[in-house]
Motif scaffolding. Structure first.
Motif: not given
Length: 655
Positions: A208-226
């Protein structure tokens, strides 16, 4: 559950194909699967007794809760403070495959104890197909399996073998009830999976911790495009992520909201299903997405819209539906769920949307405005789409002068709505521009003549000299805040005396402490009982109109005040009630789109008012229509037959 959680007491999580609402009390009381527009699994938001829910609450006589998102993500953290200890629930959905629709979705709920000890009472009570399908539940060593006729849900336990937390587990009337006792440092939880490929299993906390970290990373990478660096970064970023959550990744379609039948008036009948994609949102979506730098999402949405335009059935048929399902289909037959009481007793609960079959003339203008702007920004219009657009524009030429239901989808009879004429003008104007700029084949003279005919009709019959304002429908004296969009589409300069007096009339009649009503139902009956709150998107349109007119101090104050009506997470429903409560479906895409474009416009105008303007960086996208264009900018073929007709700039954003 006995009390309705308030609309604003929720956060949203999702995986880009469906979403769930989580209350500040730790309850998931809205979740549809496998898509946004699928039948509900949990629906307590619309019926606390029969809708179904997933509750996690401390076993304590009193406790306090706090809710927030992990910074720059859509991972939701709900904290519980009790006398014995402090615990939290971390809710998130790992993003599903971006291009492939799937029935398999995961909803992760991680339980943590950070101080002392805490016990959580948990109840998992799904009600499939809006509580119309019974289900069976089977217990397994690793969790439970719920099976209905068309839906399957598996709940996996999150535990460490040999270090299981103490607690009770039982099945009661088809629901799972359990108590989990934790001490400081422990992490446990549950993972709900739809249409799992195996039986329930024990999931290690590390997974679950890996899923959490992957999800956090996804949103950080996506928002960095703004590329937004303006004054209201936190609110704009939250709106951007919320809009991304409401976009169905396999097709690029954005739902108006992930919910249905949340009322515009508590106890009233203004309850609609918003889990579909409105063509009307097209133009605002593209301006907002490109304005923030999210080109990939803009391309996907443009492709989705282009596919809808190409589905033109033939002569006599309206070239576009008002709304579509997220896969592009248009079967939206409306029905009521009479066995549900509705949000705080606000019946009827509706699924499907009868407005899909209405004649709303502004739809074609929204589509043409979107595709024209996409074409300007380097997202070219294909030959096939252009051929379909010719059919669309020809239809507008032949039908723009018809009575219609209007932008607000009234059910009190068709009228000659001014906004429908305005957007028909927009459709023809953008089509002429596209044809002239690219040399595409088109009946430019015919389109130009019809465009200018609409222009003069609005000026002569859509203007009431006694009110000194443009009005809701031809020959009336009723105001309509949809007309705040007139300068935005370039129909009239924002400093034109007629527009300034219209803005003043709207301020006097439809604005209450900065909040804006759509119209006055008492002055213009819409076929529905009751009233409604102020319309949040219209408030942001009002901010834009004030900024364009040069009323920057007032515009900024209205914007800042409107930000205080967001909920604790920065989310907005459709409307604001008399006491500041949120009303209508939640969160609403149109409101968050309008917030983004208002912020971009207000930033641009405030910057322009500073010494040393223009800036070295390019202007934000929505600022482009803030100033009229010279007639020569597009060449002689676009010289208007009505010299006073304003045109927006065709400046192309540098990326």
């Amino acid at each position: 559950m006995s009390e309705h959680p308030l609309i604003e007491h929720h956060g949203i999580i999702g995986d880009l194909q469906t979403a769930a609402l989580v209350s500040t009390e730790g309850t998931i009381d809205w979740f549809c699967s496998p898509r946004f527009d699928s039948p509900s699994v949990f629906g307590a938001l619309l019926d606390t007794e029969n809708g179904g829910h997933w509750t996690i609450a401390p076993r304590a006589p009193t406790y306090a809760t706090r809710q927030l998102y992990y910074p720059d993500t859509c991972v939701l953290l709900t904290r519980f403070m009790t006398e014995q200890g402090v615990g939290s629930v971390v809710d998130f959905m790992p993003p599903a495959s971006p291009r492939d629709p799937t029935n398999r979705h995961r909803l992760v709920r991680m339980l943590r104890c950070t101080r002392g000890e805490i016990s959580f009472d948990i109840e998992i009570a799904p009600r499939f197909d809006y509580a119309r399908q019974p289900h069976e539940v089977a217990s397994h060593p690793g969790g439970w399996h719920f099976a209905g006729r068309d839906t399957e849900v598996t709940v996996h336990t999150v535990d460490t073998p040999g270090e299981e937390c103490t607690g009770d587990r039982r099945i009661r009337h088809g629901d799972v009830c359990m108590t989990v006792r934790l001490h400081a440092g422990m992490t446990r939880g549950l993972v709900l999976e739809t249409f799992a490929d195996g039986p329930p299993r024990t999931v290690p906390p590390e997974e679950c911790e890996r899923l959490l970290e992957d999800t956090i990373t996804f949103w950080h990478h996506w928002l960095a495009r703004s590329r937004y660096t303006g004054r209201w970064r936190e609110m704009v970023n939250r709106s951007a992520m919320t809009l991304k959550l409401m976009t169905y990744a396999p097709t690029g379609a954005m739902v108006a909201a992930p919910t249905t039948s949340l009322p515009e008036q508590v106890g009233g009948e203004r309850n609609w299903d918003y889990r579909y994609a409105w063509v009307r949102d097209a133009s605002l979506s593209l301006h907002a997405l490109l304005g923030l730098g999210f080109t990939e999402e803009a391309v996907a949405f443009t492709e989705w819209l282009g596919n809808r335009v190409q589905e033109y059935a033939g002569p006599g048929e309206h070239p576009l539906k008002v709304m579509y399902r997220i896969d592009g289909s248009s079967d939206l037959a409306e029905q009521t769920l009479d066995h549900w009481e509705g949000y705080r007793g606000s019946a009827p609960v509706r699924i499907g949307n009868g407005a899909a079959g209405q004649l709303q003339l502004d739809i074609c203008g929204s589509a043409l405005e979107c595709l024209h702007f996409a074409d300007q920004q380097g997202l070219p219009t294909t030959c096939r789409i252009w051929q379909a657009l010719i059919n669309t524009v020809d239809w507008v030429c032949e039908n723009w002068d018809r009575p219609e239901a209007g932008i607000w989808e009234t059910r009190g009879g068709d009228k000659d709505f001014t906004y429908g004429r305005l957007m028909s003008w927009t459709a023809l104007d953008r089509a002429v521009r596209m044809a002239t700029r690219s040399g595409r084949p088109a009946e430019v003279q015919r389109w130009t003549k019809e465009r200018d005919t609409i222009y003069w009709q609005i000026l002569r019959r859509g203007w009431d000299p006694r009110r000194a304002a443009f009005t809701q429908y031809l020959g009336s004296d009723v105001l309509d805040s949809a007309l705040l969009r007139m300068p935005a589409v370039g129909f009239i300069p924002p400093q034109d005396p007629r527009w300034l007096s219209t803005l003043d009339a709207i301020r006097k009649d439809l604005v209450s402490d900065g909040l804006v009503y759509r119209y006055d139902p008492a002055a213009s009956p819409d076929g529905l009982l009751g009233s409604e709150g102020t319309f949040s998107a219209c408030t942001f349109w009002y901010v834009e109109a004030l900024a364009r007119a040069g009323h920057l101090r007032e515009g900024r104050l209205v914007f800042e005040k409107m930000l205080t009506y967001a909920n604790h997470l920065g989310l907005y429903s459709e409307e604001i009630g008399l006491t500041g409560e949120q009303l209508g479906n939640f969160p609403q895409a149109l409101t968050h789109l309008a917030l983004v474009t208002a912020a971009l416009n207000l930033d641009a105008h405030l910057d322009a008012a500073k010494p040393g303007f223009p800036p070295t960086s390019p202007l934000p996208v929505p600022f482009l229509y803030a100033q009229p264009m010279s007639a020569a900018a597009e060449g002689p073929l676009l010289t208007p037959t009505t010299p006073t007709t304003p045109y927006p700039s065709d400046h192309v954003i540098r990326r």
